[in-house]
Enzyme design. Structure first.
Site, PDB file in Angstrom:
ATOM      1  CB  CYS A   1      23.387  48.393  56.081  1.00 42.60           C
ATOM      2  SG  CYS A   1      24.807  49.729  56.372  1.00 42.60           S
TER       3      CYS A   1
ATOM      4  CD  GLN B   1      42.130  45.544  44.546  1.00 41.76           C
ATOM      5  OE1 GLN B   1      42.578  46.508  43.758  1.00 41.76           O
ATOM      6  NE2 GLN B   1      40.926  45.168  44.230  1.00 41.76           N
TER       7      GLN B   1
ATOM      8  CB  SER C   1      40.900  39.992  38.811  1.00 43.71           C
ATOM      9  OG  SER C   1      39.507  40.057  38.393  1.00 43.71           O
ATOM     10  CB  ALA C   2      41.742  41.414  33.227  1.00 43.22           C
ATOM     11  CG  HIS C   3      37.072  43.299  36.617  1.00 42.88           C
ATOM     12  ND1 HIS C   3      35.817  43.764  37.301  1.00 42.88           N
ATOM     13  CD2 HIS C   3      37.570  42.312  37.403  1.00 42.88           C
ATOM     14  CE1 HIS C   3      35.605  42.958  38.127  1.00 42.88           C
ATOM     15  NE2 HIS C   3      36.682  42.163  38.490  1.00 42.88           N
TER      16      HIS C   3
ATOM     17  N   GLY D   1      38.796  36.258  37.972  1.00 52.96           N
ATOM     18  CA  GLY D   1      39.765  36.184  39.108  1.00 52.96           C
ATOM     19  C   GLY D   1      39.306  35.382  40.092  1.00 52.96           C
ATOM     20  CB  THR D   2      35.852  34.516  41.687  1.00 55.45           C
ATOM     21  OG1 THR D   2      35.781  35.764  41.974  1.00 55.45           O
ATOM     22  CG2 THR D   2      35.198  33.586  42.426  1.00 55.45           C
TER      23      THR D   2
END
Lengths: 76, 383
Positions: free
Chosen positions: B325, B182, B199-201, B73-74
């Site tokens: 953090c 999303q 993005s498939a995952h 996806g990136t």
């Protein structure tokens, strides 16, 4: 005008600057101004958000020789 | 502790859909050859690739030749931004994007700026929705080459006004890129875009498969060295078994998306209401109504985000966080910062098809005690 009380939170990771402010502010009179020095990047987000949630006034950010400072006035 | 695991981070990676697993295993046997070659196993691989493309395109309502499979996806997001800008370089070098884009889009924008281009970030309001007036002004500025808008925030779930933003772009003659990572598999894909990625995952497919859709007539030019695969849009041979699994699972999740999303939306409503009333000093963020069905984010005042994630993990709960953090850069989430909401003590809960009501109930039952214990330990109770 008197200089604001300075709370030095430099080197503290969030949420510690917010906690330090939350401890100190109620000890001061309503109308008092404090400057929180904080270099953690989250402080710039969390100090104004805390003021909004707690009904206190976030006056603004001041970038001086001591690094980022965040001015807060006790309103209640 | 022997708490049973409860996975609540589907927005990072959804568990592999059974259809994806089945298709992946079959394609490992059947789809290993190079689809470009001219012999029987290659022809079989080509058939699988063509069928996967047709299935994914049909599910998204686009033409098969508009859709390319990318290595992630990136990679798809990088291609969308840099290719959209490259194709429009004669019009100008201005990129407009929302302040709450995925970091993949923002990093591509940084690359563009480092190369001499400009980028304008459009602010969002307290619930994380873009300011349409500011969007119109930015898109209408001379030299705007491309506009990028996430369909719905991956961090807080707020749905963006894509159709309205797209109408602004169309009037200005600026192509709109929509990051739908999303949304695909969870909600209908909005109209009004020229370039779209997913993005498939995120929908239950395997990791390592992205979708890049470039609508016919869009001025888009590959930013990568020339390669003939995937219509020249993304270099390298595709991971065919994973692509087959991604397409099969996309079709499966889309088929029952309405019912699943309605169920998950009710569970998210319950989380939003119960967290707000049962955990003191908590800020539930994002739009309560116009939002993704499966995702909810809240921040707990005075609580260290990393400590909260570890405490939840010890009780078996897997969630993510936008607190500084918990990030490798030690910076707070740019999404929470843009919204002006509390960034510490932040938890993002995202549900998937296997999430049960009992799991959500257990989370809601245990959360107040976990937060309370961390506050007691830090000496911040009653502050």
């Amino acid at each position: 005008m008197t200089a604001p009380e300075v709370i030095d939170c430099r080197g503290q990771r969030c949420p510690l600057p917010v906690i330090t402010l939350a401890r100190r502010l109620p000890e001061l009179p309503v109308g008092a101004l404090v400057r929180v020095l904080a270099d953690d990047p989250a402080a710039a987000v969390d100090l104004p958000a805390w003021c909004r949630l707690r009904g206190q006034e976030f006056v603004g950010r001041v970038d001086g020789p001591d690094g980022p400072g965040f001015d807060v006035r006790r309103r209640r | 502790m022997n708490a049973s695991p409860v996975y609540l981070d589907a927005a990072s990676a959804a568990p592999l859909h059974p259809v994806a697993r089945q298709a992946l295993l079959a394609a490992l046997d059947d789809g290993w050859a190079d689809p470009q070659r001219l012999y029987a196993p290659a022809r079989r691989a080509r058939q699988l690739l063509d069928a996967a493309r047709e299935a994914a395109a049909a599910t998204l309502g686009v033409r098969p030749d508009e859709l390319s499979f990318t290595p992630s996806g990136t990679a798809a997001a990088h291609s969308a931004v840099l290719g959209g800008l490259a194709g429009r370089r004669r019009a100008g070098s201005g990129l407009v994007h929302s302040a709450i884009e995925h970091s993949a889009v923002l990093h591509a924008a940084e690359r563009h700026v480092a190369g001499g281009g400009t980028a304008t970030s459009v602010p969002v309001n307290r619930v994380g929705r873009i300011d349409l007036d500011a969007w119109s002004t930015a898109v209408g500025a001379p030299g705007t080459a491309l506009a990028a808008l996430i369909a719905a925030s991956h961090e807080v779930g707020t749905v963006q006004p894509v159709a309205a933003a797209g109408a602004v772009c169309a009037a200005a003659g600026v192509p709109l890129y929509v990051d739908a990572a999303q949304v695909v598999g969870h909600a209908p894909v909005p109209a009004g875009w020229s370039v779209l990625t997913a993005s498939a995952h995120k929908w239950g497919g395997p990791p390592g498969v992205g979708l890049l859709v470039v609508r016919k007539g869009t001025r888009w030019e590959s930013p990568w060295p020339m390669d003939e695969r995937e219509a020249g849009r993304t270099p390298g041979v595709v991971n065919l078994p994973a692509v087959v699994a991604a397409a099969a699972s996309l079709r499966a999740v889309a088929a029952d998306a309405a019912a699943r999303s309605a169920r998950l939306a009710r569970l998210v409503d319950r989380i939003r209401a119960r967290v707000a009333t049962e955990v003191p000093d908590v800020e539930v963020v994002g739009d309560p109504e116009d939002r993704l069905p499966h995702l909810v984010t809240f921040s707990c005042l005075y609580v260290d985000g990393e400590a909260l994630l570890h405490a939840l993990d010890r009780r078996g709960f897997a969630v993510s966080s936008g607190s500084s953090c918990t990030s490798s850069t030690l910076r707070p989430s740019h999404v929470l910062a843009a919204m002006g909401v509390l960034s510490h003590g932040n938890v993002r809960v995202s549900l998937h098809r296997d999430t049960t009501e009992a799991e959500v109930e257990r989370f809601l039952t245990e959360l107040p005690g976990i937060v309370g214990a961390l506050r007691a330990e830090a000496g911040v109770v009653g502050l």
